[in-house]
Motif scaffolding. Sequence first.
Motif, PDB file in Angstrom:
ATOM      1  N   GLN A   4       0.843  -1.190   0.000  1.00 25.00           N
ATOM      2  CA  GLN A   4       0.000   0.000   0.000  1.00 25.00           C
ATOM      3  C   GLN A   4       0.881   1.244   0.000  1.00 25.00           C
ATOM      4  O   GLN A   4       1.665   1.450   0.925  1.00 25.00           O
ATOM      5  CB  GLN A   4      -0.886  -0.041   1.256  1.00 25.00           C
ATOM      6  N   ILE A   5       0.769   2.047  -1.044  1.00 27.00           N
ATOM      7  CA  ILE A   5       1.560   3.277  -1.096  1.00 27.00           C
ATOM      8  C   ILE A   5       0.737   4.389  -0.450  1.00 27.00           C
ATOM      9  O   ILE A   5      -0.349   4.712  -0.933  1.00 27.00           O
ATOM     10  CB  ILE A   5       1.903   3.665  -2.552  1.00 27.00           C
ATOM     11  N   ASP A  30       6.247  18.303  -7.581  1.00 28.80           N
ATOM     12  CA  ASP A  30       5.798  18.556  -6.202  1.00 28.80           C
ATOM     13  C   ASP A  30       6.002  17.376  -5.255  1.00 28.80           C
ATOM     14  O   ASP A  30       5.952  17.557  -4.046  1.00 28.80           O
ATOM     15  CB  ASP A  30       4.300  18.916  -6.215  1.00 28.80           C
ATOM     16  N   HIS A  31       6.145  16.165  -5.807  1.00 30.95           N
ATOM     17  CA  HIS A  31       6.181  14.990  -4.923  1.00 30.95           C
ATOM     18  C   HIS A  31       7.362  14.079  -5.229  1.00 30.95           C
ATOM     19  O   HIS A  31       7.992  14.200  -6.279  1.00 30.95           O
ATOM     20  CB  HIS A  31       4.872  14.197  -5.059  1.00 30.95           C
ATOM     21  N   MET A  32       7.625  13.163  -4.301  1.00 31.01           N
ATOM     22  CA  MET A  32       8.628  12.120  -4.549  1.00 31.01           C
ATOM     23  C   MET A  32       8.168  10.826  -3.877  1.00 31.01           C
ATOM     24  O   MET A  32       7.372  10.853  -2.928  1.00 31.01           O
ATOM     25  CB  MET A  32       9.998  12.551  -4.025  1.00 31.01           C
ATOM     26  N   PHE A  33       8.661   9.714  -4.419  1.00 29.62           N
ATOM     27  CA  PHE A  33       8.350   8.407  -3.846  1.00 29.62           C
ATOM     28  C   PHE A  33       9.538   7.985  -2.979  1.00 29.62           C
ATOM     29  O   PHE A  33      10.683   8.176  -3.384  1.00 29.62           O
ATOM     30  CB  PHE A  33       8.139   7.392  -4.971  1.00 29.62           C
ATOM     31  N   GLU A 114       4.563  -0.204 -10.491  1.00 31.63           N
ATOM     32  CA  GLU A 114       3.373   0.408  -9.882  1.00 31.63           C
ATOM     33  C   GLU A 114       3.732   1.724  -9.203  1.00 31.63           C
ATOM     34  O   GLU A 114       2.994   2.706  -9.287  1.00 31.63           O
ATOM     35  CB  GLU A 114       2.786  -0.539  -8.813  1.00 31.63           C
ATOM     36  N   ALA A 115       4.876   1.732  -8.519  1.00 28.00           N
ATOM     37  CA  ALA A 115       5.316   2.948  -7.824  1.00 28.00           C
ATOM     38  C   ALA A 115       5.546   4.081  -8.838  1.00 28.00           C
ATOM     39  O   ALA A 115       5.142   5.227  -8.610  1.00 28.00           O
ATOM     40  CB  ALA A 115       6.593   2.670  -7.034  1.00 28.00           C
ATOM     41  N   ILE A 116       6.162   3.739  -9.982  1.00 28.77           N
ATOM     42  CA  ILE A 116       6.389   4.748 -11.031  1.00 28.77           C
ATOM     43  C   ILE A 116       5.052   5.282 -11.539  1.00 28.77           C
ATOM     44  O   ILE A 116       4.837   6.490 -11.643  1.00 28.77           O
ATOM     45  CB  ILE A 116       7.215   4.145 -12.195  1.00 28.77           C
ATOM     46  N   LYS A 117       4.120   4.341 -11.826  1.00 25.91           N
ATOM     47  CA  LYS A 117       2.808   4.768 -12.339  1.00 25.91           C
ATOM     48  C   LYS A 117       2.118   5.689 -11.326  1.00 25.91           C
ATOM     49  O   LYS A 117       1.518   6.698 -11.709  1.00 25.91           O
ATOM     50  CB  LYS A 117       1.915   3.548 -12.579  1.00 25.91           C
ATOM     51  N   THR A 118       2.226   5.340 -10.044  1.00 22.97           N
ATOM     52  CA  THR A 118       1.515   6.113  -9.019  1.00 22.97           C
ATOM     53  C   THR A 118       2.090   7.523  -8.893  1.00 22.97           C
ATOM     54  O   THR A 118       1.343   8.499  -8.895  1.00 22.97           O
ATOM     55  CB  THR A 118       1.587   5.378  -7.664  1.00 22.97           C
ATOM     56  N   VAL A 122       0.252  11.100  -9.712  1.00 23.37           N
ATOM     57  CA  VAL A 122       0.109  12.172  -8.711  1.00 23.37           C
ATOM     58  C   VAL A 122       0.605  13.507  -9.295  1.00 23.37           C
ATOM     59  O   VAL A 122      -0.019  14.548  -9.102  1.00 23.37           O
ATOM     60  CB  VAL A 122       0.884  11.810  -7.419  1.00 23.37           C
ATOM     61  N   ASP A 123       1.714  13.461 -10.040  1.00 20.65           N
ATOM     62  CA  ASP A 123       2.293  14.698 -10.586  1.00 20.65           C
ATOM     63  C   ASP A 123       2.029  14.852 -12.085  1.00 20.65           C
ATOM     64  O   ASP A 123       2.793  15.510 -12.791  1.00 20.65           O
ATOM     65  CB  ASP A 123       3.802  14.735 -10.314  1.00 20.65           C
TER      66      ASP A 123
END
Length: 354
Positions: A4-5, A30-33, A114-118, A122-123
């Motif tokens: 769950q991210i 604006d964001h980072m993983f 999935e993390a890349i897609k998310t 978001v951005d």
Amino acid sequence: MSYQITIEKTKNPKQKPDEHNLGFGIHFTDHMFTMDYTEGKGWHDPKIIPYSPLSLDPSCMVFHYGQAIFEGLKAYKSVNGDILLFRPRKNMERVNISNERLCIPPIDVDFAVEAIKTIVRVDQDWIPKSEGTSLYIRPFIISTDPYLGVRPSNTYKFLIILSPVGAYYKEGINPVKIYVENKYVRTVKGGIGYAKTPGNYAASLKAQMEAKEKGYTQVLWLDGIERKYVEEVGTMNVFFKINGEVITPSLEGTILAGITRDSTIELLKSMGVKVTERRISIEEIYEAHEKGTLEEAFGTGTAAVISPIGELNWNGKIIQINDGKIGEISSKVYDTITGIQSGKIEDPFGWIVK
Ligand code: PMP
């Protein structure tokens, strides 16, 4: 690990840069993983948070011994508004190839995609729309144990940051002048050349700087033992067209297995062009030029896709390739791959991920 991210949106969105003057790797979204690794616990706590500086102990292993890896890929906005990624799985598989060499624990490839897609979703408002622009995606892993002994770290951080980037070629593709490097080497067999790790780039800076001082855009790397066989051009893979056949150095542990390289080979084969992966010496290239059979030379990589080579300087022997003009194969590969990436050309290879 938890798949769950969690997402924490920024309360202070930044002003977006002018799309027509983006440059490369200057602006960040604006964001980072981020996701952490702890020995015994594995990778955990994947989250998207506002883009911000990291707080790291000065003794963190990455600062001292460079145990780290990175990747680079792009997201594009198609004319009908779809967000397109180009072969993201390949990049995440390459993370694990690099990780294995650097003693970093493997990541879950599907989860990383999935993390890349998310994060891109978001951005998504940061993906530029003008011709040739894209959102550059930079996943990377650093070792974070606060410890000065030399050994693999027990803790790591995996991050993904995003940067809107401009068109690589604003005034059309221009063939570049390349200096054949016979003093410095990038790597040797048994080294870390096939891994995408900061040390390789640190090792390359001096040669690049000296070539620039001599008026050359980049260097052509030769093998580290005999300075005989051609390896890569700058931070790109290299291709030569000799007498109708396209030749690229075989992957024998010193060369990064580029995703544009792989795509170029597949595309050329589908067009009926003969492509051979084998060792090729700088001498053979000069001999082909002498005979009039050296038709084209170009580099391949994510940033520029194709970069034609117009001139080579090997020990003061200067040759022009294709009269310093862009060749037929180079143009065709560039137009087709960039067309597929931007959604203008239908993708018959299954490379595009929406
Ligand atoms: N070689 C090196 C050393 C590189 O840094 C790159 C860029 N990642 C490439 C080749 C080309 O790889 P790709 O096509 O995956 O961008």
